[in-house]
Design an enzyme around this catalytic site. Structure first.
Site, short mmCIF file in Angstrom:
data_model
loop_
_atom_site.label_atom_id
_atom_site.label_comp_id
_atom_site.label_asym_id
_atom_site.label_seq_id
_atom_site.Cartn_x
_atom_site.Cartn_y
_atom_site.Cartn_z
N GLY B 142 1.51 -5.60 -3.36
CA GLY B 142 2.67 -4.94 -2.75
C GLY B 142 2.19 -3.77 -1.93
O GLY B 142 1.80 -3.92 -0.77
N SER B 143 2.15 -2.62 -2.57
CA SER B 143 1.69 -1.43 -1.86
C SER B 143 0.23 -1.56 -1.43
O SER B 143 -0.16 -1.07 -0.38
CB SER B 143 1.84 -0.20 -2.76
OG SER B 143 3.20 0.08 -2.98
N GLU B 380 8.54 -1.52 3.68
CA GLU B 380 7.70 -0.91 4.74
C GLU B 380 6.84 0.23 4.19
O GLU B 380 6.49 1.15 4.92
CB GLU B 380 8.57 -0.41 5.89
CG GLU B 380 9.21 -1.51 6.69
CD GLU B 380 8.21 -2.34 7.45
OE1 GLU B 380 8.01 -3.50 7.02
OE2 GLU B 380 7.62 -1.86 8.42
N GLN B 384 5.85 6.64 -2.22
CA GLN B 384 4.54 7.12 -2.69
C GLN B 384 3.44 6.76 -1.68
O GLN B 384 2.54 7.59 -1.43
CB GLN B 384 4.23 6.49 -4.06
CG GLN B 384 5.06 7.04 -5.20
CD GLN B 384 6.55 6.66 -5.13
OE1 GLN B 384 6.90 5.61 -4.59
NE2 GLN B 384 7.40 7.53 -5.63
#
Lengths: 377, 402
Positions: B142-143, B380, B384
């Protein structure tokens, strides 16, 4: 066209201001605070550069720069030290009113501009902590009571007073110490902005002739409203300068300070706080710029935007300067490092220049009453 | 010269998109949320009107025209954020469902070969609504977008893709998807490649449309690549792009570069949502609240704070877009505006709910906006991640990598 690009002239001014801030103002800040007096060399240099008369009109040998230029220069200067800049002699906050009253005050021009005699601005709109009464009698006024602490009172040669008289009429008075004697209460100031001459005025039934009235009624109301708007914007800009200083200092410190075998910047508790400080600083910068642009256009929304900018500046200044102390840890608390002074100065600054919640409330009342900017305009 | 006044063209696009949002989008916003979709006939109608969502700029179709504006000052990014704020003010779920290249547009525009731009961006015509999509996120990536597990195995004439993508906006209906995959996971970022995978390609399927807290009218898909053959000509930028920058994590850069232009757009949508909640609540306070007294004073303070926060986010976003228009590095500003706008807009909706009180739970727009807006602090790049990007730029001068 939306643009964030400063003009070449503004960039040149800012460069000069920031260099002065870094090379002269910041190194002298502690000494000035200890002596509760400005370094003469700094005063002279600031005067020579014209930075004491940014807000004054050309008739008064001022630079008469638009607010959007002034705010950038003040940010640059306060990057050195807010206290030193607040303590500078001359017209001070009163410059934002004098610019509307040039001719009326012409006889004082040389004293203020060349001799750097000091004007303190006293706004008696505050409903608590002051017991000054302005009473109209026949063809004069009687001023009696003690003010709240205000900047530059200790060294003031003149006082510009914005007040509503006992009949509710707005008036602007100009008091000259040689004509209208007042007493300055010494006080016990320890928090911050110790160079800026914070003190209370005491007036003991001072008789003020109508000669000392600069404006009254609708004229005074307009000048007071416009002057207050400009003061809010210029003070908020100073706060941006201090925020930038605290942010840069804390960034540099945390990039080099090591703990647990690595730079503390590598801990997200630290780096995320730096990021938040950076975001807040940029936000206040933009809100100040927007308010300045609208004031330059004499837009009716300028007053509301000045309240908005000052409220956010106060709130963010407290956050950013506290964060800088926090990130330096114990070092932040001691006087070998500048951040503890900046945090003290910040708290004194937000205490002197308008309560946050009052700014917000007034702005909110304007919005509800329909005096907000049209979002779609 | 510093100015926050809109140019004539900027004013026009703002007014035009606001008109569209107020008259075409807002009236169906609550119903689309209830239905969980945007009516097909509405999509067909707006497509015929030439209204597209092109996340590098808002336009009446295709990004080609705007990129050809050469010597004149570019203002596509500023126009983009002005327009999307208005559209999202109408309804963010419907805005994200508008036909067009969507989030898939920027990587094709910035990294595609001229032939690819022509092939993939020219399909957005008035004849039929079509969509593009952007497929980066995976169940385990994900991130940390550099941890993409979808593989791309080189074969004669192309690549074989295997893997799964999740949370893909308009992924099920898209005519093509820009999908990121790795040619060699041991190479890390340097092994990543971006492919344009067309709908109907054997081995490429949409396995699920997920149900969400908000943005219910907008399609969010899970995609599967099972021995999916993608021809060489669909490798974004072609082999040359990756050869030319063999020492750089080029595929990853394609993914990241996209964010610098899409984050201000996403931020502006969050601002539009916040503004919608604010204006709705302000109208209610003006009409229904008692004049004077404690409740009124509370409302005044809260509304002033809300209005201030919206303005703050907008100015950050304009700065990021302005920098992009001038070709200046804007990763820090793009992350700043996304970080702030994402969080601020949820807070604004929450405050507006507070001002509405319990009646706000019953069929009021603000409740829907509250559900819609949460994702803007996540997709997007989460809040964090935005803070991480800002911090990295802040420390860059000291050569400390955080």
């Amino acid at each position: 066209m939306i643009s964030f690009r400063s003009t070449e002239e503004e960039l040149a001014f800012v460069e000069v201001a920031k260099n002065l801030a870094k090379e002269k103002i910041r190194p002298q800040a502690r000494i000035c605070e200890r002596n509760q007096k400005l370094n003469e060399e700094i005063v002279q240099e600031v005067q020579e550069l014209g930075f004491l008369s940014l807000e004054l009109s050309e008739d008064w040998d001022g630079l008469e720069l638009p607010l959007i230029s002034q705010v950038q220069i003040l940010q640059g200067l306060c990057y050195g030290d807010l206290d030193v800049v607040q303590g500078l002699p001359g017209a001070g906050d009163a410059a934002s009113f004098i610019r509307f009253l040039n001719q009326r005050l012409d006889t004082y021009k040389t004293d203020i501009v060349d001799e750097l005699q000091t004007v303190s601005y006293l706004d008696l709109s505050e409903d608590w902590g002051t017991n000054i009464e302005v009473k109209k009698e026949m063809n004069h006024y009687i001023l009696n009571g003690m003010s709240q602490p205000v900047k530059l009172a200790a060294q003031a040669d003149y006082v510009l007073i914005a007040v509503m008289d006992s009949n509710g009429e707005p008036i602007l008075f100009w008091l000259d110490s040689s004509v209208h004697p007042w007493h300055v209460e010494e006080g016990d100031y320890r928090l911050g902005l110790l160079t800026s001459g914070i003190a209370r005025f005491t007036f003991d039934h001072v008789k003020i002739s109508t000669d000392a009235i600069l404006a009254q009624g609708n004229t005074a109301e307009k000048i007071i409203q416009d002057g207050r708007t400009r003061v809010r914007i210029l003070q908020a800009a100073r706060e941006v300068g201090l925020m930038e200083a605290a942010l840069d200092y804390a960034t540099e410190y945390t990039a080099s300070r090591k703990a647990f075998g690595q730079e503390i910047a590598k801990f997200q508790g630290v780096s995320f706080r730096i990021a938040k400080m950076a975001i807040e600083t940029r936000i206040v910068n933009h809100l100040v710029w927007e308010a300045a642009l609208q004031a330059d256009q004499e837009h009716p929304e300028a007053e509301g935007l000045s309240l908005r900018a000052l409220h956010r500046a106060h709130k963010s200044l407290r956050y950013v300067t506290d964060s800088a102390v926090q990130l330096l840890g114990g070092h932040g608390y001691i006087q070998e490092f500048p951040v503890e002074k900046w945090m003290r100065d910040a708290q004194a600054q937000v205490t002197l220049y308008g309560r946050e919640r009052q700014c917000l409330k007034k702005r909110g009342e304007q919005i509800i009453a329909g005096n907000r900017e049209e979002v779609m305009a | 010269m510093i100015s926050f006044q809109l140019s004539e063209q900027q004013k026009q696009i703002k007014e035009m998109t606001h008109w569209f949002a107020a008259n075409e989008i807002r009236p169906i916003a609550m119903e689309a949320d209830r239905l969980g979709k945007v009516p097909d006939e509405w999509l067909d109608k707006v497509n015929k009107m030439g209204i597209h969502l092109n996340t590098s700029s808002f336009s009446g179709g295709g990004g080609e025209e705007s990129s050809r504006k050469s010597k004149k000052e570019r203002e596509g990014n500023r126009m983009g954020v002005l327009a999307t704020e208005q559209m999202a003010w109408g309804c963010p779920a419907i805005t994200l469902s508008l036909p067009g290249a969507g989030l898939g547009g920027p990587p094709v525009q910035s990294s595609g070969t001229p032939e690819q731009k022509e092939r993939f961006l020219s399909i957005f015509t008035k004849e039929k609504p079509r969509w593009g999509a952007y497929a980066l996120t995976e169940p385990e990536a994900g991130s940390d977008a550099s941890g993409v597990k979808t593989t791309a195995t080189k074969v004669d004439g192309g690549y074989i893709l295997n893997g799964q993508k999740i949370f893909i906006t308009n992924g099920g209906r898209a005519s093509w998807v820009v999908a990121f995959a790795t040619v060699d996971s041991t190479l890390g970022r340097a092994g990543q490649r971006a492919f344009v995978v067309e709908k109907g390609t054997p081995g490429f399927s949409c396995t699920k449309l997920v149900k969400k807290m908000g943005l219910r009218a907008n399609e969010t898909a899970e995609l599967l690549f099972e021995d999916c053959f993608v021809p060489d000509e669909n490798l974004l930028g072609g082999e040359k792009l990756y050869e030319a920058s063999s020492n750089k994590p080029s595929g990853f850069q394609v993914a990241m570069k996209t964010f610098d232009s899409t984050r201000p757009i996403v931020a502006s949508m969050a601002i539009g949502i916040a503004r919608a909640a604010y204006e709705y609540t302000l109208d209610l306070v003006r009409q229904e609240y008692p004049k004077g007294g404690e409740t009124s004073a509370l409302a005044a303070e809260m509304l002033a704070e809300v209005e201030q926060n919206i303005a703050a986010a907008r100015l950050l976003t304009w700065e990021a877009a302005w920098k992009a228009d001038f070709g200046l590095p804007n990763a820090k500003e793009a992350a700043m505006c996304k970080a702030y706008a994402g969080q601020m807009s949820l807070d604004v909706c929450s405050k507006c709910m507070e001002l509405l009180g319990p009646i706000g739970l019953d069929g009021h727009l603000v409740e829907k906006l509250f559900r819609d807006v949460k994702i803007f602090d996540i997709f997007e790049g989460t809040n964090q991640i935005q803070h991480l990007v800002v911090a990295r730029r802040q420390y860059a001068a000291y050569e400390v990598r955080v």
